[in-house]
Write a protein that holds these residues in place. Structure first.
Motif, PDB file in Angstrom:
ATOM      1  N   THR A  37      -9.870  -4.904  -4.986  1.00  0.00           N
ATOM      2  CA  THR A  37      -8.467  -5.366  -4.891  1.00  0.00           C
ATOM      3  C   THR A  37      -7.600  -4.325  -6.016  1.00  0.00           C
ATOM      4  O   THR A  37      -8.275  -3.795  -6.722  1.00  0.00           O
ATOM      5  N   ALA A  38      -6.325  -4.475  -5.505  1.00  0.00           N
ATOM      6  CA  ALA A  38      -5.438  -3.427  -6.342  1.00  0.00           C
ATOM      7  C   ALA A  38      -5.486  -4.128  -7.712  1.00  0.00           C
ATOM      8  O   ALA A  38      -5.178  -3.360  -8.714  1.00  0.00           O
ATOM      9  N   THR A  51       2.490   0.142 -11.233  1.00  0.00           N
ATOM     10  CA  THR A  51       2.461   1.592 -11.283  1.00  0.00           C
ATOM     11  C   THR A  51       1.088   2.097 -10.393  1.00  0.00           C
ATOM     12  O   THR A  51       1.137   3.003  -9.675  1.00  0.00           O
ATOM     13  N   LEU A  52      -0.100   1.077 -10.242  1.00  0.00           N
ATOM     14  CA  LEU A  52      -1.288   1.350  -9.632  1.00  0.00           C
ATOM     15  C   LEU A  52      -0.726   1.230  -7.922  1.00  0.00           C
ATOM     16  O   LEU A  52      -1.601   2.032  -7.211  1.00  0.00           O
ATOM     17  N   SER A  53       0.187   0.469  -7.656  1.00  0.00           N
ATOM     18  CA  SER A  53       0.399   0.471  -6.156  1.00  0.00           C
ATOM     19  C   SER A  53       1.047   1.592  -5.657  1.00  0.00           C
ATOM     20  O   SER A  53       0.604   1.962  -4.539  1.00  0.00           O
ATOM     21  N   LEU A  56      -2.012   4.165  -5.290  1.00  0.00           N
ATOM     22  CA  LEU A  56      -2.874   3.450  -3.904  1.00  0.00           C
ATOM     23  C   LEU A  56      -2.102   4.084  -2.919  1.00  0.00           C
ATOM     24  O   LEU A  56      -2.621   4.512  -1.801  1.00  0.00           O
ATOM     25  N   GLY A  57      -0.762   3.868  -2.593  1.00  0.00           N
ATOM     26  CA  GLY A  57       0.090   4.139  -1.520  1.00  0.00           C
ATOM     27  C   GLY A  57      -0.166   5.613  -1.207  1.00  0.00           C
ATOM     28  O   GLY A  57      -0.232   6.091  -0.100  1.00  0.00           O
ATOM     29  N   LYS A  58      -0.151   6.510  -2.183  1.00  0.00           N
ATOM     30  CA  LYS A  58      -0.291   7.978  -1.992  1.00  0.00           C
ATOM     31  C   LYS A  58      -1.769   8.374  -1.619  1.00  0.00           C
ATOM     32  O   LYS A  58      -1.959   9.093  -0.687  1.00  0.00           O
ATOM     33  N   LEU A  59      -2.769   7.549  -2.140  1.00  0.00           N
ATOM     34  CA  LEU A  59      -4.071   7.978  -1.636  1.00  0.00           C
ATOM     35  C   LEU A  59      -4.471   7.367  -0.164  1.00  0.00           C
ATOM     36  O   LEU A  59      -4.988   8.251   0.675  1.00  0.00           O
ATOM     37  N   VAL A  60      -3.855   6.331   0.138  1.00  0.00           N
ATOM     38  CA  VAL A  60      -3.965   5.737   1.611  1.00  0.00           C
ATOM     39  C   VAL A  60      -3.368   6.710   2.522  1.00  0.00           C
ATOM     40  O   VAL A  60      -3.863   6.968   3.495  1.00  0.00           O
ATOM     41  N   ALA A  61      -2.163   7.244   2.127  1.00  0.00           N
ATOM     42  CA  ALA A  61      -1.250   8.046   2.916  1.00  0.00           C
ATOM     43  C   ALA A  61      -2.015   9.386   3.054  1.00  0.00           C
ATOM     44  O   ALA A  61      -2.173  10.002   4.132  1.00  0.00           O
ATOM     45  N   TYR A  75      -7.182  -5.107  -0.554  1.00  0.00           N
ATOM     46  CA  TYR A  75      -8.225  -4.347  -0.688  1.00  0.00           C
ATOM     47  C   TYR A  75      -8.283  -2.838  -0.197  1.00  0.00           C
ATOM     48  O   TYR A  75      -7.529  -2.507   0.694  1.00  0.00           O
ATOM     49  N   VAL A  76      -8.940  -2.030  -1.206  1.00  0.00           N
ATOM     50  CA  VAL A  76      -8.860  -0.648  -1.022  1.00  0.00           C
ATOM     51  C   VAL A  76     -10.336  -0.069  -0.977  1.00  0.00           C
ATOM     52  O   VAL A  76     -11.111  -0.706  -1.776  1.00  0.00           O
TER      53      VAL A  76
END
Length: 236
Positions: A37-38, A51-53, A56-61, A75-76
């Motif tokens: 989870t985030a 900050t983590l969100s 994570l957005g950059k890593l998903v994109a 979840y990631v």
């Protein structure tokens, strides 16, 4: 932009995604092969959820992570085995400095457990992974002279053990993965993943703690001794 320029830009963008301590910490944590989870990743990385969100957005994109939502939880996980292989290979190239002195007995114990046995995305690593790899080689089940390759006897061994090898995809059947604690290669690829999955499903190994550490059970000691001739004492 030429094809060469496009590839250079893509490589630079990929390097930029990894070249951040918080994002790198998240990627390494996700090498345990599970979805986090985030909130769990935020605590692991020592940053605020907001900050983590953003990270994570950059890593998903960027295609390094895949995202799933269940209710209010996000979840990631690593996008696929190719991403895991890239991270494993890069992490193994990092020359470690003098190890930090453990701040507590718990921290020292966790470090010892990770070195003794752990999962490396979806295959076995640490002294356990090396012991299994060495045993496969000694029995003529795995060739290691020109890269890793299962022999005919090795394919038969997996079949006799009831360990299915899914060769439908593009992932190599056997691949050498440099172990960052042992500094020697252990078995990865389809065969490494199948063996790790079987070891966990059959109760040969169990996960311990919140990290990637695994422990060989008494059942596993007997099974690995009978199947591969690995002395039980070497797995403790």
């Amino acid at each position: 932009m030429t094809t060469r320029d496009t590839r250079a830009a893509g490589l630079a963008a990929l390097a930029g995604l990894i070249a951040d301590t918080t994002r790198a910490a998240c990627l390494l944590a996700l090498l345990d092969g599970r979805a986090w989870t985030a909130g769990e990743l935020a605590r692991h990385a020592g940053v605020a959820p907001s900050t983590l969100s953003e990270h994570l957005g950059k890593l998903v994109a960027g295609g390094l992570l895949a995202e799933e939502r269940q209710g209010r939880h996000r979840y990631v996980r690593l996008a696929d085995a190719r991403v895991a292989q890239l991270l494993e290979d890069l992490a193994a190239q990092v020359t470690p400095g003098a190890p930090d002195r453990p701040r507590s007995l718990r921290e020292a114990g966790a470090g010892s457990a990770m070195a003794r046995g752990r999962t490396c995305y979806d295959h076995l690593a640490g002294r356990l992974g090396i012991a299994v790899t060495d045993a496969l080689g000694a029995l003529g089940l795995l060739r290691r002279d020109t890269g890793f390759a299962l022999t005919d006897a090795g394919l038969a061994w997996f079949a006799d053990a009831g360990i299915d090898l899914d060769r439908a995809g593009r992932r190599p059947l056997a691949r050498a993965c440099l172990d960052w604690t042992e500094r020697r290669p252990h078995l990865a690829g389809v065969a490494g993943a199948a063996l790790c999955r079987h070891a966990l499903d059959a109760g040969w190994c169990v996960r311990i703690g919140s990290e990637r550490a695994v422990k060989v059970t008494p059942t596993g000691e007997r099974a690995l001794s009978e199947a591969l001739g690995i002395p039980a004492g070497s797995l403790r």
